[in-house]
Each structure stands twice: as structure tokens, then as C-alpha cells.
Write an enzyme that holds these catalytic residues in place. Structure first.
Site: not given
Ligand code: NAD
Length: 416
Positions: A105
Site C-alpha cells: 500500500k
Molecule cells: P474514494 O476517495 O473514491 O471515496 C471515498 C468516499 O468516502 C468519498 O465519498 C468521501 O467523501 C467519503 N469520505 C471520506 N472521509 C469520510 C468520512 N470521514 N466520513 C464519511 N465519508 C467519508 O475512495 P474509494 O476508492 O471509494 O475507497 C473507499 C474505501 O474502499 C477505502 O477504505 C478503500 O481502501 C477501500 N477500497 C477501495 C478499493 C478501490 O478499488 N478503490 C478497493 C478495495 C477497497
């Protein structure tokens, strides 16, 4: 009481798996220790001419089953310990779904919304050049995470390729299809969240059609998870982002919410026909399925007792702390753990890398069929072990993932 950190949670979960597997202390220590941690300075020339120095990280937790793989996060709270935890979860996740990677990561401690587009490009390219000695298609392959997207991957791929002197598409995944991305990658994590939710509902004899859903985090994962669940017949009653949440008892239209954001709205809050709620209220709604898809540590012992959802399907990494987990388990809540529920993203990242290495690309149906196959098999493995040993889905998932990595170490032996 201070909230348990992501690293404490990850180490606690590893200890649970080590106990299930009867690992000796040496192996436990080997698996608890990241193989390589890199901290870099990322100097940024701001548009006004001033200079800021940001901190960047890349942690490679394990290589025993193949090159390291994991996302890059741009978030102001990112630090080395958080990146270590996320890298460790990637290792177990890749092993659990049976793809030949270790975990990694990375991140930069910055709020991307505070930078202009050109500043963001400069940060990304400088960070990429700082971690360049340790990334590459055979070494470590980054992907998008919180605060990064396709565009970030394009800049990293371009920077890396410029230094190599030729185009290296396989150095990152999550790229657009036009430059070596895979069909289906954009929605893969969300599609996987849907498959995981449906497997859990089906196992409990609950029809997903009409099931009520709340999704925290309306980004890359949460936005499309809400849309796919809605399209499959669920009633998505609440979603949220960093600014707050919206509720509509009769059901929201996630596609319309996504379109509104694309047209320039800053938040889901204020969408017509919805009531505003807080992120805390969203987690405590009386729904069938809760999908935390924002950040880690949001369900802890402080609020777990107020979570009413029967199923928690973890789109985010580490949204439930071990204390929170214990409360949910005591209340009979089914938690589909992160390393299973959100593994669709890395599964299709693997497909993208395979396609890049072969320069031979698959149709969207092929990608989605293979994704469904991998995720269904992983769910069945986890559910069978949980039933056999009377343990939670999380402990079962961790036990399978950790066990496969420990096996790889034993098979390869220790050098020298
Ligand atoms: P992103 O940046 O696209 O979206 C994050 C979302 O969370 C946004 O809507 C943001 O406004 C919101 N957010 C941020 N801080 C917040 C808070 N304090 N309270 C409430 N909402 C909040 O990120 P993403 O890629 O969608 O990732 C989200 C989660 O999924 C993370 O934990 C990431 O590690 C995990 N994840 C992502 C992927 C991927 O393919 N992108 C894969 C596996 C896991």
C-alpha cells in the site's frame, strides 16, 4: 479512550488467525513485519511559487506468493502505520481470493481537494519517481485508493515509462481502457461488494430484492455499490460522503446522485427530495444491509451496539475495529469482512495486469464472469471454514489468507 488504530486492528486480527492456525512465534513475527517500508519526501512547487514538502509512503508487506500489490491513497491523515495495516490486509486478501500477489500500500499525506490539477500531477509524478526503485510489473503494482483515480494511475504509468524509455502498462492497474486498462475495472470493487452481500443474504435465506441498504462513502466503491445494489432490486435508503448523508425511505436513485456529482455538486447532501442525516446516523439506521465504504475504524465499541443492520458488508478496508467486531458478533450481526467483500477490485486489477503482460484483452463479460467465479469460491471457502470451526466470517477469512501465506513461506524456506 483513543480509537484503536488500523495497525492495531490488523495485528489483532493476525493474532486471531495465528491462533487458529497454531503458528509458532517465529512465523507469527515474520507475518506481522512488513518486508519493506519506504518513507519519501515529496517536494511540491505550488502554483503561487511557494514550496511545500509532503510525506509519502510505500510499504510492501509480503512477497512470498508473488509481486506486491495495493493501492495508493492521497489523504491528509495517511501515515506510515496506516499504510502498514493496509498493506498487510492486501497480503491476506490476495491469498484469500487465490491471486499470485503479496500485499502493498502507499500514500501521500495530502488532501487532494486542496491542490490544483497541475499541483496534483506534480505531486503524483514526484511521488512516483521517489518510489520508482521499488515498483514495477514484477515487483510491486500500485492501483487507485482513497483520493486517487484513473488519472493518477495514468501519470504514474507515464512517469515510470518515461524513465524506462518504453511504455510499461503493467506497472499500475486501474488505468483507462484506452491505455491498457481492463474492461470492468472501474466497477469491480463495487460489483464484488454486491456479490459478497448477495452470498451472505442467500446463505441466511433472505431475498435481496427489496432488502434495504445504507452506504457510507459515495466514492469509487460506495457510489457504484449503491447503484449496482439498486439496479439488482435492493432499496438503497441512505448514502453519505465526507460532508454528510442523505436519506429517503422510499429509496434513492444512486445513478441520479452520481450524475449530480459529475455535474459539479460537491456532496450528496442537498440532493432534491432527500432528508439530510449525519454519517453517524447513517451507520445506525434500521436497514437490512449496511455497507461502510469510506474510511477505517468507523464501527467501534462506541457505536457498534447501535448498529441495527443484520448484515455489514465491508466495502472499506478496516471499517470495524476488533472491539466493534466483538459487539456485532454478540448481537448476531453477520459481518462480511473487508478482505473478502472488497476483493473484487484487486481481482480485476490482477486480470488487468495479466492482460497487459499478454497484450491480449478480454471482453467485459469475460472479466465479470471470472470475477464472480473468484468471489463466489472465496465466499464459499470462508463460509465453510466459519461453519466448521464455529468462528466468524472475519476470522475464517483471515485464517485462510494467513494460512496460505505461511504455507508459501514454509515451502520456499528461509534464505540464507
Ligand atoms: P474514494 O476517495 O473514491 O471515496 C471515498 C468516499 O468516502 C468519498 O465519498 C468521501 O467523501 C467519503 N469520505 C471520506 N472521509 C469520510 C468520512 N470521514 N466520513 C464519511 N465519508 C467519508 O475512495 P474509494 O476508492 O471509494 O475507497 C473507499 C474505501 O474502499 C477505502 O477504505 C478503500 O481502501 C477501500 N477500497 C477501495 C478499493 C478501490 O478499488 N478503490 C478497493 C478495495 C477497497
Amino acid at each position: 479512550m483513543p480509537r484503536m488504530s488500523a495497525l492495531d486492528s490488523a495485528l489483532h486480527q493476525l493474532a486471531g488467525a495465528a491462533e487458529q492456525l497454531g503458528l509458532d512465534d517465529g512465523m507469527h513475527q515474520l507475518l506481522a513485519t512488513p518486508r519493506r517500508s519506504m518513507e519519501v519526501a515529496v517536494p511540491l512547487r505550488r502554483d503561487d511559487g511557494s514550496l511545500t514538502v509532503l510525506k509519502g509512503y510505500r510499504v510492501q508487506h509480503n512477497f512470498s506468493r508473488g509481486p506486491a500489490k495495493g493501492g495508493i491513497r492521497f489523504h491528509p491523515d495517511t501515515d506510515l502505520d496506516e499504510v502498514r495495516a493496509l498493506a498487510m490486509w492486501m497480503t491476506w486478501k490476495c491469498a484469500l481470493i487465490g491471486i499470485p500477489y503479496g500485499g502493498a500500500k502507499g500514500g501521500v499525506a495530502v488532501d487532494p481537494r486542496s491542490l490544483s490539477r497541475i499541483e496534483l500531477e506534480r505531486v503524483t509524478r514526484r511521488y512516483a519517481s521517489e518510489i520508482m526503485p521499488i515498483i514495477g510489473p514484477e515487483k510491486d503494482i500500485p492501483a487507485p485508493d482513497v483520493g486517487t483515480e484513473e488519472q493518477t494511475m495514468d501519470w504514474i504509468m507515464d512517469t515510470y515509462s518515461a524513465h524506462q524509455g518504453y511504455t510499461v502498462t503493467g506497472v499500475v492497474t486501474g488505468k483507462p481502457v484506452s491505455i491498457g486498462g481492463s474492461q470492468g475495472r472501474g466497477g469491480a470493487t463495487s460489483r464484488g461488494v454486491m456479490y459478497a452481500a448477495f452470498s451472505a443474504l442467500a446463505e441466511a435465506g433472505v431475498d435481496h430484492r427489496g432488502a434495504t441498504v445504507a452506504v457510507q462513502g459515495f466514492g469509487k466503491v460506495g457510489g457504484l455499490a449503491a447503484q449496482y445494489l439498486h439496479d439488482a432490486g435492493c432499496r438503497v435508503v441512505a448514502v453519505s460522503d465526507v460532508q454528510g448523508g442523505v436519506f429517503r425511505g422510499a429509496g434513492l436513485n444512486p445513478a441520479a446522485l452520481i450524475a449530480r456529482l459529475r455535474e459539479g455538486a460537491e456532496s450528496v447532501v442537498g440532493s432534491p427530495g432527500t432528508d439530510t442525516i449525519t454519517n453517524e446516523e447513517l451507520l445506525e439506521l434500521d436497514v437490512d444491509v449496511l455497507v461502510p465504504a469510506a474510511l477505517d475504524g468507523v464501527i467501534s465499541e462506541e457505536n457498534a451496539d447501535r448498529v441495527k443492520a443484520r448484515f455489514v458488508v465491508e466495502g472499506a478496508n478496516g471499517p470495524t475495529t476488533p472491539d466493534g467486531d466483538a459487539v456485532l458478533e454478540g448481537n448476531g450481526t453477520v459481518v462480511v469482512p473487508d478482505i473478502l467483500a472488497n476483493s473484487g477490485g484487486v481481482a480485476v486489477s490482477y486480470f488487468e495486469w495479466v492482460q497487459d503482460l499478454q497484450a491480449w484483452f478480454w471482453s467485459e463479460d469475460e472479466v465479470n464472469d471470472r470475477l464472480k467465479g473468484l468471489m463466489t469460491r472465496a465466499y464459499d471457502d470462508v463460509s465453510a471454514l466459519a461453519a466448521e470451526r464455529g468462528i466468524s466470517l472475519r476470522t475464517a477469512a483471515q485464517t485462510i489468507g494467513v494460512g496460505r501465506v505461511a504455507d508459501a513461506h514454509r515451502t520456499r524456506g528461509l534464505y540464507p
